[in-house]
Design a protein around this motif. Structure first.
Motif, PDB file in Angstrom:
ATOM      1  N   LYS A  38       0.838  -1.206   0.000  1.00  0.00           N
ATOM      2  CA  LYS A  38       0.000   0.000   0.000  1.00  0.00           C
ATOM      3  C   LYS A  38       0.871   1.254   0.000  1.00  0.00           C
ATOM      4  O   LYS A  38       0.610   2.207  -0.752  1.00  0.00           O
ATOM      5  N   THR A  39       1.917   1.252   0.827  1.00  0.00           N
ATOM      6  CA  THR A  39       2.794   2.420   0.909  1.00  0.00           C
ATOM      7  C   THR A  39       3.534   2.635  -0.408  1.00  0.00           C
ATOM      8  O   THR A  39       3.673   3.767  -0.882  1.00  0.00           O
ATOM      9  N   MET A  40       3.996   1.550  -1.033  1.00  0.00           N
ATOM     10  CA  MET A  40       4.671   1.669  -2.310  1.00  0.00           C
ATOM     11  C   MET A  40       3.733   2.219  -3.388  1.00  0.00           C
ATOM     12  O   MET A  40       4.134   3.056  -4.202  1.00  0.00           O
ATOM     13  N   ASN A  41       2.504   1.761  -3.382  1.00  0.00           N
ATOM     14  CA  ASN A  41       1.530   2.277  -4.351  1.00  0.00           C
ATOM     15  C   ASN A  41       1.320   3.777  -4.165  1.00  0.00           C
ATOM     16  O   ASN A  41       1.198   4.526  -5.147  1.00  0.00           O
ATOM     17  N   ASP A  42       1.273   4.220  -2.912  1.00  0.00           N
ATOM     18  CA  ASP A  42       1.121   5.655  -2.629  1.00  0.00           C
ATOM     19  C   ASP A  42       2.316   6.444  -3.159  1.00  0.00           C
ATOM     20  O   ASP A  42       2.155   7.539  -3.706  1.00  0.00           O
ATOM     21  N   VAL A  43       3.511   5.886  -3.001  1.00  0.00           N
ATOM     22  CA  VAL A  43       4.721   6.566  -3.474  1.00  0.00           C
ATOM     23  C   VAL A  43       4.729   6.655  -4.996  1.00  0.00           C
ATOM     24  O   VAL A  43       5.036   7.712  -5.575  1.00  0.00           O
ATOM     25  N   LEU A  44       4.383   5.568  -5.663  1.00  0.00           N
ATOM     26  CA  LEU A  44       4.434   5.538  -7.128  1.00  0.00           C
ATOM     27  C   LEU A  44       3.484   6.553  -7.751  1.00  0.00           C
ATOM     28  O   LEU A  44       3.738   7.059  -8.853  1.00  0.00           O
ATOM     29  N   LYS A  45       2.385   6.868  -7.071  1.00  0.00           N
ATOM     30  CA  LYS A  45       1.440   7.860  -7.573  1.00  0.00           C
ATOM     31  C   LYS A  45       2.031   9.263  -7.583  1.00  0.00           C
ATOM     32  O   LYS A  45       1.522  10.160  -8.257  1.00  0.00           O
ATOM     33  N   GLN A  46       3.110   9.467  -6.822  1.00  0.00           N
ATOM     34  CA  GLN A  46       3.692  10.810  -6.677  1.00  0.00           C
ATOM     35  C   GLN A  46       4.916  11.033  -7.570  1.00  0.00           C
ATOM     36  O   GLN A  46       5.646  12.008  -7.386  1.00  0.00           O
ATOM     37  N   ASP A  47       5.131  10.139  -8.529  1.00  0.00           N
ATOM     38  CA  ASP A  47       6.233  10.281  -9.491  1.00  0.00           C
ATOM     39  C   ASP A  47       7.566  10.560  -8.813  1.00  0.00           C
ATOM     40  O   ASP A  47       8.193  11.618  -9.012  1.00  0.00           O
ATOM     41  N   PRO A  48       8.064   9.621  -8.017  1.00  0.00           N
ATOM     42  CA  PRO A  48       9.321   9.857  -7.282  1.00  0.00           C
ATOM     43  C   PRO A  48      10.524   9.886  -8.225  1.00  0.00           C
ATOM     44  O   PRO A  48      10.527   9.245  -9.279  1.00  0.00           O
ATOM     45  N   ASP A  49      11.540  10.640  -7.824  1.00  0.00           N
ATOM     46  CA  ASP A  49      12.802  10.654  -8.570  1.00  0.00           C
ATOM     47  C   ASP A  49      13.765   9.593  -8.037  1.00  0.00           C
ATOM     48  O   ASP A  49      14.750   9.270  -8.700  1.00  0.00           O
ATOM     49  N   GLY A  50      13.498   9.083  -6.860  1.00  0.00           N
ATOM     50  CA  GLY A  50      14.334   8.046  -6.270  1.00  0.00           C
ATOM     51  C   GLY A  50      13.721   7.577  -4.966  1.00  0.00           C
ATOM     52  O   GLY A  50      12.994   8.339  -4.305  1.00  0.00           O
ATOM     53  N   ILE A  51      13.995   6.329  -4.578  1.00  0.00           N
ATOM     54  CA  ILE A  51      13.377   5.752  -3.378  1.00  0.00           C
ATOM     55  C   ILE A  51      14.429   5.001  -2.569  1.00  0.00           C
ATOM     56  O   ILE A  51      15.279   4.303  -3.128  1.00  0.00           O
ATOM     57  N   ILE A  52      14.354   5.148  -1.263  1.00  0.00           N
ATOM     58  CA  ILE A  52      15.161   4.367  -0.322  1.00  0.00           C
ATOM     59  C   ILE A  52      14.222   3.347   0.313  1.00  0.00           C
ATOM     60  O   ILE A  52      13.176   3.716   0.869  1.00  0.00           O
ATOM     61  N   ILE A  53      14.581   2.074   0.238  1.00  0.00           N
ATOM     62  CA  ILE A  53      13.672   1.011   0.656  1.00  0.00           C
ATOM     63  C   ILE A  53      14.312   0.112   1.703  1.00  0.00           C
ATOM     64  O   ILE A  53      15.409  -0.419   1.474  1.00  0.00           O
ATOM     65  N   VAL A  54      13.635  -0.059   2.813  1.00  0.00           N
ATOM     66  CA  VAL A  54      13.946  -1.151   3.740  1.00  0.00           C
ATOM     67  C   VAL A  54      13.036  -2.296   3.318  1.00  0.00           C
ATOM     68  O   VAL A  54      11.821  -2.202   3.438  1.00  0.00           O
ATOM     69  N   PRO A  55      13.594  -3.380   2.786  1.00  0.00           N
ATOM     70  CA  PRO A  55      12.768  -4.387   2.119  1.00  0.00           C
ATOM     71  C   PRO A  55      11.779  -5.087   3.044  1.00  0.00           C
ATOM     72  O   PRO A  55      12.032  -5.295   4.230  1.00  0.00           O
ATOM     73  N   SER A  56      10.656  -5.469   2.451  1.00  0.00           N
ATOM     74  CA  SER A  56       9.688  -6.358   3.088  1.00  0.00           C
ATOM     75  C   SER A  56      10.038  -7.779   2.656  1.00  0.00           C
ATOM     76  O   SER A  56      11.195  -8.076   2.348  1.00  0.00           O
ATOM     77  N   LYS A  57       9.077  -8.669   2.604  1.00  0.00           N
ATOM     78  CA  LYS A  57       9.318 -10.022   2.112  1.00  0.00           C
ATOM     79  C   LYS A  57       9.854  -9.957   0.677  1.00  0.00           C
ATOM     80  O   LYS A  57       9.457  -9.093  -0.108  1.00  0.00           O
ATOM     81  N   ILE A  58      10.727 -10.873   0.336  1.00  0.00           N
ATOM     82  CA  ILE A  58      11.402 -10.834  -0.954  1.00  0.00           C
ATOM     83  C   ILE A  58      10.413 -10.836  -2.116  1.00  0.00           C
ATOM     84  O   ILE A  58      10.578 -10.090  -3.090  1.00  0.00           O
ATOM     85  N   GLU A  59       9.337 -11.634  -2.014  1.00  0.00           N
ATOM     86  CA  GLU A  59       8.381 -11.710  -3.126  1.00  0.00           C
ATOM     87  C   GLU A  59       7.694 -10.361  -3.344  1.00  0.00           C
ATOM     88  O   GLU A  59       7.535  -9.902  -4.482  1.00  0.00           O
ATOM     89  N   THR A  60       7.278  -9.736  -2.249  1.00  0.00           N
ATOM     90  CA  THR A  60       6.585  -8.448  -2.348  1.00  0.00           C
ATOM     91  C   THR A  60       7.527  -7.363  -2.848  1.00  0.00           C
ATOM     92  O   THR A  60       7.184  -6.580  -3.746  1.00  0.00           O
ATOM     93  N   THR A  61       8.718  -7.323  -2.285  1.00  0.00           N
ATOM     94  CA  THR A  61       9.684  -6.300  -2.685  1.00  0.00           C
ATOM     95  C   THR A  61      10.102  -6.485  -4.140  1.00  0.00           C
ATOM     96  O   THR A  61      10.286  -5.507  -4.881  1.00  0.00           O
TER      97      THR A  61
END
Length: 380
Positions: A139-162
């Motif tokens: 859900k959080t990733m979907n919210d970020v993608l809607k905002q046209d990010p120039d770059g993202i720092i990610i603390v990974p979730s489960k490997i399949e989801t990430t």
């Protein structure tokens, strides 16, 4: 009169020096007009090449690149980035956390980097997800993608989801950096964190230097539905058990789960029962930043013959080290990690420079004797 002559001479001398330096600078300063004349093309063509714009023929591109090489042209990337006058939106996805936690230091480091490069109009918005819930990560990733990010720092979730979202980011040419847990199959722009296997192996070695004759050790975990919070903790435990298997196979390792589903008030009774059942046990270890949960209990119950080893220089852990209930901490520079992640995105996205793909943090050991001298950052 003599002073006036000296002053006049000094004034003339300084003027000559300024003129000489100005001429040298003019010689060294390469203008777009100079490049265009050397290449035999228009200034507009040179400008398009320097800024990677379209509508340049291969023939003209070759001429400009040859001229740049012959003139030893070194672009001022900082000036170009400032002149571009663009805003850059970075986002950080990290687990929900309490105050005075490891992640709070990560956030502070990232904010410091944003302040350092504020002239380049970069921002970093921090969003949170439940680490035990891949759905909240999605859900959080979907919210970020809607905002046209120039770059993202990610603390990974489960490997399949990430992995699913890493594929989307690659398709959209959005660079991302992994923090804390390294998953090379995701092909991030860069990674910042410890070599978790090596860290666990190191922790075991240090523990057994302190307790070479111990027959049993307590391993404190915090789990939910049989899972620890991160891949990093799993890898630390794997490294720890490898060392123990190779060098101290007879030592019994007892796992104690201070469950994240339990109220903290119940932790004391869990620990009291365990230590009463194991009166000859003197050393404990945990691979998360909550060693203070055991350390504070040991202080309250006055069990001075037991110590725990843990991770991260958070305030509660540091106080237990000072009081003697935590024997030592392994530090991993959370503040520096947050700072470095934002700086890497800045270099890659704004300055168009390459960054190191894998950046392991130092594995540092903090004890009562040196904890006061530990600095969370060596950033200038």
């Amino acid at each position: 009169m003599e002073h006036a002559k000296i002053f006049a001479f000094y004034f003339v001398f300084c003027s000559l020096i300024r003129t000489f330096v100005a001429r040298i600078m003019d010689i060294e300063k390469i203008r777009i007009k100079d490049i265009a004349e050397r290449a035999g093309v228009s200034t507009g063509t040179v400008d398009r090449v320097l800024h990677n714009r379209s509508n340049v023929s291969q023939k003209s591109l070759a001429k400009v690149n040859k001229a740049l090489e012959e003139m030893d042209y070194k672009p001022n990337v900082y000036a170009s980035a400032l002149a571009y006058n663009k805003s850059y939106k970075f986002f950080s996805l990290i687990p929900k956390h309490e105050s005075e936690a490891y992640w709070e230091e990560v956030e502070e480091g990232a904010q410091t980097a944003c302040e350092r490069y504020r002239d380049f109009r970069i921002s970093n918005k921090v969003l949170y997800y439940n680490r035990f819930s891949p759905e909240t990560f999605a859900k959080t990733m979907n919210d970020v993608l809607k905002q046209d990010p120039d770059g993202i720092i990610i603390v990974p979730s489960k490997i399949e989801t990430t992995q699913r979202y890493a594929d989307i980011l690659h398709d959209r040419n959005i660079p991302f950096i992994l923090l804390d847990s390294y998953m090379p199959d995701l092909k991030p722009l860069s990674f910042y964190g410890q070599d978790s296997f090596a860290s666990g192996y190191f922790a075991a070695r240090i523990l057994m230097i302190m307790a070479p004759r111990e027959k049993e050790i307590m391993l404190m975990k915090q789990m939910r539905n049989g899972n620890v919070a991160s891949k990093q903790q799993e890898n630390r435990e794997t490294g720890f058990r490898h060392y123990m298997h190779d060098h101290f196979p007879a030592v019994k390792i007892h796992e104690v789960n201070l469950s994240l589903d339990e109220k903290r008030e119940k932790y004391d009774s869990i620990l009291e029962k365990f230590f009463n059942e194991h009166p000859h046990l003197h050393h404990c270890i945990t691979f998360n930043s909550k060693a203070h949960l055991v350390g504070e209990y040991l202080l309250r119950s006055n069990r001075r013959n037991i110590q725990i080893m843990g991770y991260d220089m958070v305030p509660k852990n540091a106080e237990c080290v000072r009081q003697g209930s935590i024997s030592c901490l392994i530090a991993q520079h959370a503040y520096m990690q947050g700072y470095a992640c934002v700086e890497a995105l800045f270099r890659a996205v704004v300055l168009k420079k390459e960054v190191e793909p894998v950046n392991y943090m130092p594995i540092e050991l903090l004890t009562k004797e040196n904890i006061e001298y530990y600095r969370r950052t060596n950033i200038g």
